[in-house]
Scaffold this motif. Structure first.
Motif, PDB file in Angstrom:
ATOM      1  N   PHE A 186      13.273   7.122   6.159  1.00 37.78           N
ATOM      2  CA  PHE A 186      11.993   6.439   5.955  1.00 37.78           C
ATOM      3  C   PHE A 186      11.192   6.561   7.238  1.00 37.78           C
ATOM      4  N   THR A 187      10.024   7.189   7.163  1.00 39.94           N
ATOM      5  CA  THR A 187       9.200   7.340   8.361  1.00 39.94           C
ATOM      6  C   THR A 187       7.874   6.615   8.175  1.00 39.94           C
ATOM      7  N   GLY A 188       7.245   6.319   9.303  1.00 39.59           N
ATOM      8  CA  GLY A 188       5.927   5.674   9.247  1.00 39.59           C
ATOM      9  C   GLY A 188       5.673   4.933  10.533  1.00 39.59           C
ATOM     10  N   PRO A 189       4.409   4.620  10.808  1.00 34.71           N
ATOM     11  CA  PRO A 189       4.082   3.913  12.049  1.00 34.71           C
ATOM     12  C   PRO A 189       4.673   2.504  12.049  1.00 34.71           C
ATOM     13  N   PRO A 190       4.831   1.893  13.240  1.00 33.88           N
ATOM     14  CA  PRO A 190       5.394   0.541  13.319  1.00 33.88           C
ATOM     15  C   PRO A 190       4.629  -0.411  12.392  1.00 33.88           C
ATOM     16  N   GLY A 191       5.372  -1.213  11.657  1.00 34.89           N
ATOM     17  CA  GLY A 191       4.715  -2.195  10.804  1.00 34.89           C
ATOM     18  C   GLY A 191       4.380  -1.672   9.419  1.00 34.89           C
ATOM     19  N   SER A 192       4.592  -0.368   9.173  1.00 39.06           N
ATOM     20  CA  SER A 192       4.267   0.169   7.857  1.00 39.06           C
ATOM     21  C   SER A 192       5.322  -0.240   6.833  1.00 39.06           C
ATOM     22  N   GLY A 193       6.465  -0.721   7.307  1.00 43.51           N
ATOM     23  CA  GLY A 193       7.453  -1.251   6.373  1.00 43.51           C
ATOM     24  C   GLY A 193       8.656  -0.352   6.173  1.00 43.51           C
ATOM     25  N   ARG A 194       9.040   0.416   7.215  1.00 41.38           N
ATOM     26  CA  ARG A 194      10.215   1.301   7.086  1.00 41.38           C
ATOM     27  C   ARG A 194      11.446   0.516   6.693  1.00 41.38           C
ATOM     28  N   SER A 195      11.736  -0.544   7.433  1.00 42.87           N
ATOM     29  CA  SER A 195      12.970  -1.271   7.132  1.00 42.87           C
ATOM     30  C   SER A 195      12.829  -2.120   5.874  1.00 42.87           C
ATOM     31  N   VAL A 196      11.602  -2.540   5.563  1.00 43.80           N
ATOM     32  CA  VAL A 196      11.370  -3.257   4.304  1.00 43.80           C
ATOM     33  C   VAL A 196      11.672  -2.326   3.132  1.00 43.80           C
ATOM     34  N   GLY A 199       0.791  -1.235   0.000  1.00 44.04           N
ATOM     35  CA  GLY A 199       0.000   0.000   0.000  1.00 44.04           C
ATOM     36  C   GLY A 199       0.818   1.278   0.000  1.00 44.04           C
ATOM     37  N   GLN A 200       1.999   1.278  -0.635  1.00 47.31           N
ATOM     38  CA  GLN A 200       2.875   2.462  -0.593  1.00 47.31           C
ATOM     39  C   GLN A 200       3.281   2.887  -2.005  1.00 47.31           C
ATOM     40  N   ALA A 201       2.298   3.018  -2.892  1.00 44.93           N
ATOM     41  CA  ALA A 201       2.597   3.285  -4.303  1.00 44.93           C
ATOM     42  C   ALA A 201       3.479   4.522  -4.500  1.00 44.93           C
ATOM     43  N   GLU A 202       3.160   5.591  -3.759  1.00 41.59           N
ATOM     44  CA  GLU A 202       3.892   6.844  -3.945  1.00 41.59           C
ATOM     45  C   GLU A 202       5.366   6.707  -3.568  1.00 41.59           C
ATOM     46  N   ALA A 203       5.614   6.090  -2.423  1.00 45.43           N
ATOM     47  CA  ALA A 203       6.991   5.901  -1.960  1.00 45.43           C
ATOM     48  C   ALA A 203       7.763   5.022  -2.945  1.00 45.43           C
ATOM     49  N   VAL A 204       7.126   3.974  -3.420  1.00 41.72           N
ATOM     50  CA  VAL A 204       7.786   3.060  -4.356  1.00 41.72           C
ATOM     51  C   VAL A 204       8.180   3.799  -5.633  1.00 41.72           C
ATOM     52  N   GLU A 205       7.283   4.664  -6.107  1.00 41.09           N
ATOM     53  CA  GLU A 205       7.555   5.438  -7.315  1.00 41.09           C
ATOM     54  C   GLU A 205       8.809   6.318  -7.113  1.00 41.09           C
ATOM     55  N   THR A 206       8.871   7.005  -5.977  1.00 42.86           N
ATOM     56  CA  THR A 206      10.024   7.856  -5.655  1.00 42.86           C
ATOM     57  C   THR A 206      11.315   7.041  -5.654  1.00 42.86           C
ATOM     58  N   LEU A 207      11.263   5.880  -5.002  1.00 39.70           N
ATOM     59  CA  LEU A 207      12.468   5.059  -4.845  1.00 39.70           C
ATOM     60  C   LEU A 207      12.906   4.463  -6.186  1.00 39.70           C
ATOM     61  N   ARG A 208      11.947   4.057  -6.987  1.00 41.02           N
ATOM     62  CA  ARG A 208      12.290   3.526  -8.318  1.00 41.02           C
ATOM     63  C   ARG A 208      13.023   4.565  -9.142  1.00 41.02           C
ATOM     64  N   ARG A 209      12.499   5.796  -9.115  1.00 34.48           N
ATOM     65  CA  ARG A 209      13.116   6.851  -9.916  1.00 34.48           C
ATOM     66  C   ARG A 209      14.528   7.138  -9.435  1.00 34.48           C
ATOM     67  N   LEU A 257       5.927   6.741   4.840  1.00 34.56           N
ATOM     68  CA  LEU A 257       5.118   5.547   4.576  1.00 34.56           C
ATOM     69  C   LEU A 257       3.862   5.670   5.427  1.00 34.56           C
ATOM     70  N   ARG A 258       2.745   5.201   4.903  1.00 32.94           N
ATOM     71  CA  ARG A 258       1.527   5.307   5.701  1.00 32.94           C
ATOM     72  C   ARG A 258       1.123   3.923   6.201  1.00 32.94           C
ATOM     73  N   GLN A 259       0.216   3.954   7.175  1.00 31.86           N
ATOM     74  CA  GLN A 259      -0.293   2.673   7.682  1.00 31.86           C
ATOM     75  C   GLN A 259      -1.070   2.010   6.551  1.00 31.86           C
ATOM     76  N   PRO A 260      -0.650   0.834   6.107  1.00 36.76           N
ATOM     77  CA  PRO A 260      -1.341   0.238   4.961  1.00 36.76           C
ATOM     78  C   PRO A 260      -2.759  -0.174   5.325  1.00 36.76           C
ATOM     79  N   PRO A 261      -3.704  -0.016   4.390  1.00 40.45           N
ATOM     80  CA  PRO A 261      -5.085  -0.431   4.665  1.00 40.45           C
ATOM     81  C   PRO A 261      -5.183  -1.942   4.851  1.00 40.45           C
ATOM     82  N   ALA A 262      -6.147  -2.373   5.672  1.00 37.97           N
ATOM     83  CA  ALA A 262      -6.260  -3.792   6.030  1.00 37.97           C
ATOM     84  C   ALA A 262      -6.382  -4.688   4.799  1.00 37.97           C
ATOM     85  N   ASP A 263      -7.118  -4.233   3.775  1.00 37.78           N
ATOM     86  CA  ASP A 263      -7.299  -5.134   2.629  1.00 37.78           C
ATOM     87  C   ASP A 263      -5.992  -5.339   1.857  1.00 37.78           C
TER      88      ASP A 263
END
Ligand SMILES: [Zn+2]
Length: 397
Positions: free
Chosen positions: A45-55, A10-20, A178-184
Motif C-alpha cells: 500500500f503506497t501513498g503520501p502520509p495520512g492518505s490511509g496506508r495503514s487504514v 477518497g480511495q474508490a479505486e483502491a477499495v474496489e480492488t480490495l473488495r474483489r 492511495l492518493r492524497q484525499p481531497p479536502a472536502d
C-alpha cells in the motif's frame, strides 16, 4: 450494515480492488477455485502520509477475516477483532525505532507460516515497511517468494521507489496506490465519523493538506492548533540573522516538546510493566539477583525508547515543515493567480501581503529551501543545522 472500508477517504479505486480480492479470498477459504491472480499473497500500500496506508491494510485484513464471505461487514467477530488489533491471526509490525530489525522479522515470518487458527488467513501487516533493515527485507523476501498457502503479507510504504522498498520485494507484490484525499472528502469524514462541526471540519481538512489523522487532531486538540499557529508565524518573524536562529531554535524545541508529549505515557507504562514482569519491588530471596539480570533488559527497553523518541521528533519536525511549505505555496499561487484554494485560510492575509512584496522566483526559492531541509534531515543531517540553513534562505529569499 457496517463496512470496514468506510474510513478510507477518497480511495474508490483502491477499495474496489480490495473488495474483489477479499471476495476471491473467501472463495479460496470455501474450497472453490478462483482465477489466477484473483487473490494475491503479498501487497504493497503506497501513498503520501495520512492518505490511509495503514487504514487500508487493516481494513483489508478485516475483510480477509470477515465471517460473511469476505465482504468486510465490520460487525462480525472477525472484522471486529482484526480492526481492533486483537485477532489471533492478524499481526502488526510497527517499528519502535528508526528501523525494523532482522530478529523481529524472522520471528514474524516463522509464526506467519503456521495454519491460521480461525481457519481463514494468517495476515501480517508491516506498517512503515520502508523502515526495514536490509537483512530484515531479505528475511521477508524469502517468505514472500514462497508464501505458505494461507498467509498474506500487507506492506505499507510511502512509495515503491527503491529507497522505500527493495526492487525484488516490489516485484513480488501487488501495489495498491492511495492518493492524497481531497479536502472536502476529509471534511466529510470528520463530520460523519467524528461528529465535528462542518465549518471546523472544512478548515481543519484544508489546513491538514489531505492528512486525515492530522485534520482530526487540528479539529479537536488546542495544543496541536497552537503549535501550527507558531509555525505559521515563522515567516513574519524572520527579520534578521539573529531572528532566523531564534526561529530555528523555536521550531526544533517545539518538535521536541510535541514528540516528548506523545511518548511520555507509553514509555512509563512500558517500563512499569517490564519491571513488574521482572519482579521489581519483590522482597523475597533472589529478588536482588533477578534485578541484576534484569538490568540488561531495562537497558534494552531504554535504547528502544530513545530511538522511538528520535523518530517521533523527526516526524513532528517534518509536519511543521509541511505546514510551513503550505504557507509559501499559498504565497506562490496568490502571486500567480492560480485557480486553486489556499491551504492555510487563516493566514491568507499574510500570504497575500507576501505575494505583493516578493517575486515568484524568490518565493519558489523559499519553497525549495524547505524541501531541501526535509531532504537533508532525511539524509541524517543534524536537524538544527538543516533548519538554521533553511531559515536563512527563507529570510533572504
Ligand atoms: Zn465481517
Amino acid at each position: 450494515m457496517g463496512d470496514v472500508f468506510a474510513d478510507l477517504v477518497g480511495q474508490a479505486e483502491a477499495v474496489e480492488t480490495l473488495r474483489r480480492a477479499a471476495a476471491a479470498a473467501a472463495r479460496v477459504v470455501a474450497g472453490e477455485s478462483v482465477p489466477a491472480g484473483a487473490m494475491t499473497h503479498a501487497w504493497i500500500f503506497t501513498g503520501p502520509p495520512g492518505s490511509g496506508r495503514s487504514v487500508a491494510a487493516r481494513a483489508f485484513a478485516a475483510a480477509l477475516e470477515c465471517e460473511r464471505d469476505g465482504v468486510g461487514c465490520g460487525e462480525c467477530h472477525g472484522c471486529h477483532t482484526a480492526l481492533g488489533r486483537t485477532h489471533a491471526d492478524v499481526r502488526f509490525v510497527v517499528p519502535e525505532g528508526l528501523s525494523i530489525g532482522v530478529g523481529e522479522m524472522r520471528a514474524l515470518v516463522l509464526r506467519a507460516a503456521s495454519a491460521p487458527s480461525g481457519g481463514r488467513w494468517q495476515v501480517v501487516v508491516i506498517e512503515d515497511a520502508d523502515r526495514l533493515t536490509e537483512q530484515a527485507g531479505n528475511a521477508l523476501l524469502k517468505a514472500i517468494e514462497e508464501p505458505p498457502p494461507r498467509t498474506v503479507f500487507l506492506l505499507c510504504t510511502p512509495s515503491t521507489h527503491p529507497d522505500d522498498i527493495s526492487v525484488t520485494i516490489r516485484s513480488r507484490c501487488r501495489v495498491v496506490p492511495l492518493r492524497q484525499p481531497p479536502a472536502d472528502a476529509v471534511a466529510e469524514v470528520l463530520v460523519r465519523r467524528d461528529g465535528i462541526a462542518a465549518d471546523v471540519a472544512a478548515w481543519a481538512a484544508a489546513a491538514a493538506q489531505g492528512h486525515v489523522g492530522r485534520a482530526k487532531r487540528l479539529a479537536n486538540d488546542n495544543e496541536a492548533r497552537g503549535r501550527r499557529e507558531a509555525v505559521l508565524a515563522v515567516p513574519r518573524r524572520l527579520s534578521s540573522v539573529g531572528a532566523c536562529f531564534d526561529a530555528a531554535s523555536a521550531l526544533i524545541e517545539a518538535a521536541e516538546a510535541e514528540a516528548a508529549a506523545a511518548v511520555v505515557d507509553s514509555d512509563a507504562t512500558e517500563r512499569a510493566s517490564l519491571e513488574q514482569a521482572l519482579g521489581a519491588g519483590g522482597t523475597g530471596r533472589g529478588a536482588a539477583g533477578a534485578m541484576r539480570g534484569a538490568a540488561g533488559q531495562i537497558k534494552d527497553l531504554e535504547r528502544r525508547q530513545k530511538s522511538r523518541a528520535t523518530r517521533s521528533q523527526r516526524d513532528a519536525l517534518d509536519r511543521a515543515l509541511v505546514d510551513l511549505a503550505g504557507f509559501y505555496r499559498d504565497v506562490l499561487i496568490t502571486k500567480l493567480g492560480a485557480p486553486v484554494p489556499v491551504v492555510h485560510t487563516d493566514t491568507a492575509e499574510q500570504s497575500g501581503a507576501a505575494a505583493e512584496k516578493w517575486t515568484a522566483e524568490s518565493t519558489l526559492r523559499r519553497l525549495e529551501a524547505i524541501l531541501a531541509c526535509r531532504d537533508a534531515i532525511e539524509q541524517n543531517v543534524k536537524p538544527r543545522i538543516a533548519v538554521e540553513a533553511m531559515m536563512l534562505s527563507l529570510w533572504k529569499g
